[in-house]
Write a protein that holds these residues in place. Structure first.
Motif, PDB file in Angstrom:
ATOM      1  N   MET A  93     -13.784  10.523  -0.954  1.00 22.07           N
ATOM      2  CA  MET A  93     -13.533  11.749  -0.758  1.00 22.07           C
ATOM      3  C   MET A  93     -12.857  12.307  -2.295  1.00 22.07           C
ATOM      4  SD  MET A  93     -11.648  14.134   2.022  1.00 22.07           S
ATOM      5  CE  MET A  93     -11.578  12.864   3.503  1.00 22.07           C
ATOM      6  N   LEU A  94     -11.964  11.037  -2.649  1.00 27.24           N
ATOM      7  CA  LEU A  94     -11.802  11.648  -3.725  1.00 27.24           C
ATOM      8  C   LEU A  94     -12.886  12.265  -5.326  1.00 27.24           C
ATOM      9  CD1 LEU A  94      -8.159  12.096  -4.741  1.00 27.24           C
ATOM     10  CD2 LEU A  94      -8.586   9.808  -5.834  1.00 27.24           C
ATOM     11  N   GLY A  95     -13.462  11.549  -5.229  1.00 28.96           N
ATOM     12  CA  GLY A  95     -14.724  11.922  -6.074  1.00 28.96           C
ATOM     13  C   GLY A  95     -15.031  13.817  -5.818  1.00 28.96           C
ATOM     14  N   ILE A  96     -15.234  13.397  -4.594  1.00 26.36           N
ATOM     15  CA  ILE A  96     -15.285  15.628  -4.461  1.00 26.36           C
ATOM     16  C   ILE A  96     -14.744  16.013  -4.536  1.00 26.36           C
ATOM     17  CG2 ILE A  96     -16.490  16.925  -2.820  1.00 26.36           C
ATOM     18  CD1 ILE A  96     -18.328  14.879  -3.900  1.00 26.36           C
ATOM     19  N   VAL A  97     -13.148  15.752  -4.516  1.00 23.01           N
ATOM     20  CA  VAL A  97     -11.966  16.661  -4.473  1.00 23.01           C
ATOM     21  C   VAL A  97     -11.885  16.451  -5.833  1.00 23.01           C
ATOM     22  CG1 VAL A  97      -9.593  16.085  -4.182  1.00 23.01           C
ATOM     23  CG2 VAL A  97     -11.224  15.976  -2.152  1.00 23.01           C
ATOM     24  N   ILE A  98     -12.355  15.840  -6.576  1.00 25.10           N
ATOM     25  CA  ILE A  98     -11.919  16.227  -8.018  1.00 25.10           C
ATOM     26  C   ILE A  98     -13.215  16.961  -8.658  1.00 25.10           C
ATOM     27  CG2 ILE A  98     -12.003  15.356 -10.334  1.00 25.10           C
ATOM     28  CD1 ILE A  98     -10.394  13.106  -9.156  1.00 25.10           C
ATOM     29  N   GLY A  99     -13.877  16.511  -8.220  1.00 28.32           N
ATOM     30  CA  GLY A  99     -15.122  17.246  -8.615  1.00 28.32           C
ATOM     31  C   GLY A  99     -15.087  19.309  -8.526  1.00 28.32           C
ATOM     32  N   ILE A 100     -15.053  19.185  -7.012  1.00 30.75           N
ATOM     33  CA  ILE A 100     -14.477  20.720  -6.878  1.00 30.75           C
ATOM     34  C   ILE A 100     -13.776  21.241  -7.722  1.00 30.75           C
ATOM     35  CG2 ILE A 100     -14.552  22.115  -4.414  1.00 30.75           C
ATOM     36  CD1 ILE A 100     -17.596  21.221  -4.670  1.00 30.75           C
ATOM     37  N   GLY A 101     -12.710  20.584  -7.587  1.00 32.10           N
ATOM     38  CA  GLY A 101     -11.583  21.033  -7.934  1.00 32.10           C
ATOM     39  C   GLY A 101     -11.367  21.820  -9.563  1.00 32.10           C
ATOM     40  N   SER A 102     -12.155  20.502 -10.469  1.00 29.46           N
ATOM     41  CA  SER A 102     -12.557  20.984 -11.604  1.00 29.46           C
ATOM     42  C   SER A 102     -13.000  22.304 -11.947  1.00 29.46           C
ATOM     43  CB  SER A 102     -12.799  19.181 -12.386  1.00 29.46           C
ATOM     44  OG  SER A 102     -13.979  19.423 -11.917  1.00 29.46           O
ATOM     45  N   VAL A 103     -14.639  22.567 -10.699  1.00 23.05           N
ATOM     46  CA  VAL A 103     -15.683  23.122 -10.896  1.00 23.05           C
ATOM     47  C   VAL A 103     -14.257  24.060 -10.568  1.00 23.05           C
ATOM     48  CG1 VAL A 103     -17.170  24.473 -10.409  1.00 23.05           C
ATOM     49  CG2 VAL A 103     -17.274  21.667 -10.636  1.00 23.05           C
ATOM     50  N   ILE A 104     -13.759  24.774 -10.004  1.00 23.85           N
ATOM     51  CA  ILE A 104     -13.299  25.728  -9.218  1.00 23.85           C
ATOM     52  C   ILE A 104     -11.834  26.222 -10.440  1.00 23.85           C
ATOM     53  CG2 ILE A 104     -11.415  26.697  -7.939  1.00 23.85           C
ATOM     54  CD1 ILE A 104     -13.087  26.446  -5.683  1.00 23.85           C
ATOM     55  N   GLY A 105     -11.228  25.151 -11.097  1.00 26.11           N
ATOM     56  CA  GLY A 105     -10.206  25.542 -11.808  1.00 26.11           C
ATOM     57  C   GLY A 105     -10.444  25.178 -13.265  1.00 26.11           C
ATOM     58  N   MET A 106     -11.683  25.003 -13.408  1.00 26.58           N
ATOM     59  CA  MET A 106     -11.996  25.817 -14.774  1.00 26.58           C
ATOM     60  C   MET A 106     -13.117  27.025 -15.169  1.00 26.58           C
ATOM     61  SD  MET A 106     -11.927  23.062 -17.552  1.00 26.58           S
ATOM     62  CE  MET A 106     -12.566  21.270 -17.441  1.00 26.58           C
ATOM     63  N   VAL A 107     -13.866  26.806 -13.717  1.00 31.89           N
ATOM     64  CA  VAL A 107     -14.494  28.383 -13.507  1.00 31.89           C
ATOM     65  C   VAL A 107     -13.449  29.741 -13.684  1.00 31.89           C
ATOM     66  CG1 VAL A 107     -15.757  29.646 -12.311  1.00 31.89           C
ATOM     67  CG2 VAL A 107     -16.377  28.259 -12.981  1.00 31.89           C
ATOM     68  N   SER A 108     -12.637  29.065 -12.973  1.00 31.92           N
ATOM     69  CA  SER A 108     -11.257  30.623 -13.193  1.00 31.92           C
ATOM     70  C   SER A 108     -10.593  30.683 -14.642  1.00 31.92           C
ATOM     71  CB  SER A 108     -10.233  29.998 -12.125  1.00 31.92           C
ATOM     72  OG  SER A 108      -9.528  29.055 -12.916  1.00 31.92           O
ATOM     73  N   ILE A 109     -10.471  29.072 -15.236  1.00 37.82           N
ATOM     74  CA  ILE A 109     -10.210  29.656 -16.074  1.00 37.82           C
ATOM     75  C   ILE A 109     -11.322  30.808 -17.145  1.00 37.82           C
ATOM     76  CG2 ILE A 109      -9.784  28.833 -18.699  1.00 37.82           C
ATOM     77  CD1 ILE A 109      -8.306  26.478 -17.106  1.00 37.82           C
ATOM     78  N   GLY A 110     -12.224  30.345 -17.482  1.00 38.14           N
ATOM     79  CA  GLY A 110     -13.695  31.491 -17.479  1.00 38.14           C
ATOM     80  C   GLY A 110     -13.325  32.970 -17.610  1.00 38.14           C
ATOM     81  N   GLN A 111     -13.028  32.590 -15.608  1.00 38.96           N
ATOM     82  CA  GLN A 111     -13.221  34.046 -15.498  1.00 38.96           C
ATOM     83  C   GLN A 111     -12.127  34.605 -15.731  1.00 38.96           C
ATOM     84  OE1 GLN A 111     -14.773  33.252 -11.071  1.00 38.96           O
ATOM     85  NE2 GLN A 111     -16.823  33.385 -11.734  1.00 38.96           N
TER      86      GLN A 111
END
Lengths: 407, 237
Positions: A25-43
């Motif tokens: 699950m950690l793989g998905i946690v990091i994946g989704i976490g970084s998508v949300i984190g990164m996109v939040s910085i962009g937005q």
């Protein structure tokens, strides 16, 4: 097989090997976490830039000098070099263009400014009384430049808060004090309110003087460097822009619009240009984070394939006691979707914490939009289906006799 | 009731055809306790797979309770196994991290039986299989071999099947524990009139049944009533 039983079986299977479940699950946690984190910085950056552009005024049209060309000459002296915009152009716009709310011509240049013992290099803007309205500037103390002072060539100045801090000290009382701009004495009559923002072009680090005084005492010339026009509403902006262009072409006796010695910029064009930059930035960040999500998905597939092999006998037994291929398929698919979906939930929390930390410690504005959250959940469930499909199909297609014999 | 008529099973591997069952016909009535006995490679496992609806014959007719099972699809076979057959395997095949109750009630989730009823039926089966009640909440890997096989027997009983197929049920157990398991089968057959088909290669094990079908090289060579049946005193456990 009932849905409640499917969930119960899934729960037991995932709980029977907690460490492996957690790591997968950690793989998905990091994946989704970084998508949300990164996109939040962009937005966040996008929202920030847009609000900065909005803060320079609303429904704003800027007229800047273009490249000056002599009649029949091929040599261009470069953009912004023309000295053909005048106060009369501004008055003409105000009087003959419809849909105009206010017009504020200005002339600006950087000067070394001195006060009692201190000095700073600051942008000095010669302008008129409508400037605060057009460019969203508010007065903190005293008053802005009045029509009277423009008429009288008064030597008065309004300071931005940063310029005031540099000349008189932070928060010092400056009204009534004298400053020297280009060796000419000006009396401070007002302080503008801080607008925030920093670096080049901040409206806090400016000194405003009457337009006429700037032309007579500082520039010794009659042209203006920018004419800011506020349109009455968003809807008439392009019409106003059109009218201004034709008016100025006529006044400057230019028949070919491509040779115009001025540029008319629309605020929404600037916003659109800036947005396209930041959305590219957002996509780039999201794509980089998306790669880690993909890796997480492959991790899920790997784990599910291992599980299928490991549980071959269990699959054989389930088939022997009456499970259909469909039951086995659904069971394994549910396991992988449950894994990725829970990964998505924890990933969202991680992304949220990341965005919070970035805002706290790096001072970068972040923004988690509902769309990115929904996207994260849809994507995580989708990954479960995509990467769980093959292992589940493999489990379902096992021959029960072979599976029961498997050592 | 089981009826097999001219059952032939040929395995194809490329162009090579291996006949495993050549022509097998027999009938087992309800309430019988039959042992199918033969050396390894005789085709008894293949016969068990066909009887258990895990596989279909190449030709011939297999009728279970007057229903022709020999030409059904995979999903239809799964339904037959779900409703009519209980399996007991040599290696128990229990879910190791699940409790005894969950193991026994497993077949019922595929019949969509509500949870309370599943637990009720599982407990009834465990009583029939003779597993002491203080073991019911244990995880199956905390049990001894004999206890595990009793759990497996209870699991085979839980859907109230027409036949119980036991494939070398004592193969992984020592003689004494094996006796206990065989005694359990005898008791189920005597008291509850379950039809039991026992597949084994040991004469000693086969002698616990009422009738022995000897099979060799894919053919039935002898089908006789067991003259010297071994009766196990069930107090052994």
């Amino acid at each position: 097989m009932k849905i409640s039983d499917i969930f119960e079986e899934t729960y037991f299977s995932l709980m029977s090997n907690k460490v492996r479940t957690g790591l997968t699950m950690l793989g998905i946690v990091i994946g989704i976490g970084s998508v949300i984190g990164m996109v939040s910085i962009g937005q966040g950056a996008q929202g920030n830039i847009e609000s900065r552009i909005q803060s320079i005024g609303s429904n704003l049209i800027l007229i800047m000098p273009g490249a000056q060309r002599g009649v029949g000459m091929e040599v261009s002296s470069g953009r912004g070099s023309a000295q053909t915009l005048t106060l009369d152009d501004a008055s003409a716009i105000a009087s003959s263009v419809s849909g105009v709310e206010a017009v504020a011509p200005e002339i600006s240049r950087r000067y070394q400014v001195t006060a009692a013992g201190t000095n700073t290099n600051v942008s000095v803007v010669g302008t008129v009384s409508s400037y605060p309205q057009v460019r969203n500037v508010a007065i903190d103390q005293g008053s802005f430049i009045t029509d009277q002072s423009v008429q009288d060539f008064s030597k008065v100045a309004v300071l931005g808060p940063s310029a005031r801090d540099d000349l008189f000290g932070t928060g010092a009382q400056a009204i009534g004090q004298m400053i020297k701009i280009n060796k000419v004495d000006f009396k401070v009559v007002g302080i503008t309110q801080a607008k925030g923002g920093n670096g080049f072009g901040s409206q806090d680090d400016m000194i405003f003087v009457p337009l006429t005084s700037a032309q007579r005492y500082l520039e010794g010339d009659t042209y203006v460097t920018t004419i800011s026009v506020q349109a009455q509403s968003q809807n008439v902006m392009s019409d106003v822009q059109q009218q201004i262009t034709s008016l100025l072409l006529e006044r400057h006796h230019i028949s070919d619009p491509t040779l115009a010695d001025f540029n008319v910029l629309n605020q929404s064009d600037i916003v659109a240009a800036a947005s396209s930059v930041t959305s590219t930035f957002t996509i780039l960040l999201g794509a980089i984070a998306g790669i880690s999500l993909l890796v997480g998905g492959i991790g899920i597939m790997n784990m599910m394939l291992t599980t299928v092999t490991e549980r071959t006998r269990e699959i054989g037994l389930r088939k022997a006691v009456g499970a259909k291929s469909k039951d086995i398929n659904v069971q394994f698919l549910t396991e992988s979707v449950a894994l990725t979906f829970m990964g998505g939930v924890f990933g969202f929390i991680l992304g949220w914490v990341l965005a919070f930390l970035v805002t706290q410690f790096a001072g970068i504005t972040t923004q988690i939009s509902l769309s990115s959250v929904i996207l994260a959940f849809v994507v995580s469930a989708g990954i479960g289906i995509v990467f769980g499909y093959y292992p589940a199909k493999r489990a379902a297609s096992l021959n029960p006799i072979e599976a029961l014999r498997y050592e | 009731m089981i009826e097999c008529l001219d059952i032939v099973k040929i395995y194809k591997n490329g162009d090579v055809e291996t006949p495993v069952l050549k022509n097998v016909s027999f009938k087992i009535n309800d309430g019988e306790f039959v042992a199918i006995m033969g050396p390894s490679g005789s085709g008894k496992s293949t016969l068990m797979h066909i009887l258990g609806a895990l596989d279909t014959p190449t030709s011939g007719v297999y009728k279970l309770d007057d229903q022709d099972v020999s030409k059904l699809s995979d999903d239809q076979l799964a339904n037959i196994r779900k409703n009519k057959i209980g399996f007991v395997f040599q290696s128990f095949n229990l879910l190791s991290r699940a409790t005894v109750i969950r193991n026994v009630s497993l077949p019922l989730i595929y019949s969509e039986v509500p949870k309370e009823e599943r637990i009720k039926k599982a407990k009834q089966s465990l009583v029939l299989a003779g597993l002491p009640e203080n073991r019911w909440e244990h995880l199956s890997n905390q049990l001894s071999g004999g206890q595990m096989q009793r759990v497996a027997i209870a699991r085979a009983l839980v859907n109230d099947p027409s036949i119980i197929l036991a494939d070398e049920p004592t193969g992984n157990l020592d003689t004494k524990t094996g006796e206990v398991v065989l005694a359990t089968f005898q008791e189920l057959n005597n008291k509850n009139h379950h039809t039991i088909v026992l597949i084994t290669h040991e004469l000693y094990v086969a002698q616990h049944a009422d009738r022995i079908i000897h099979i060799q090289d894919g053919l039935i060579i002898k089908d006789e009533k067991n003259q010297n049946k071994r009766i196990v005193n069930n107090d052994l456990n």
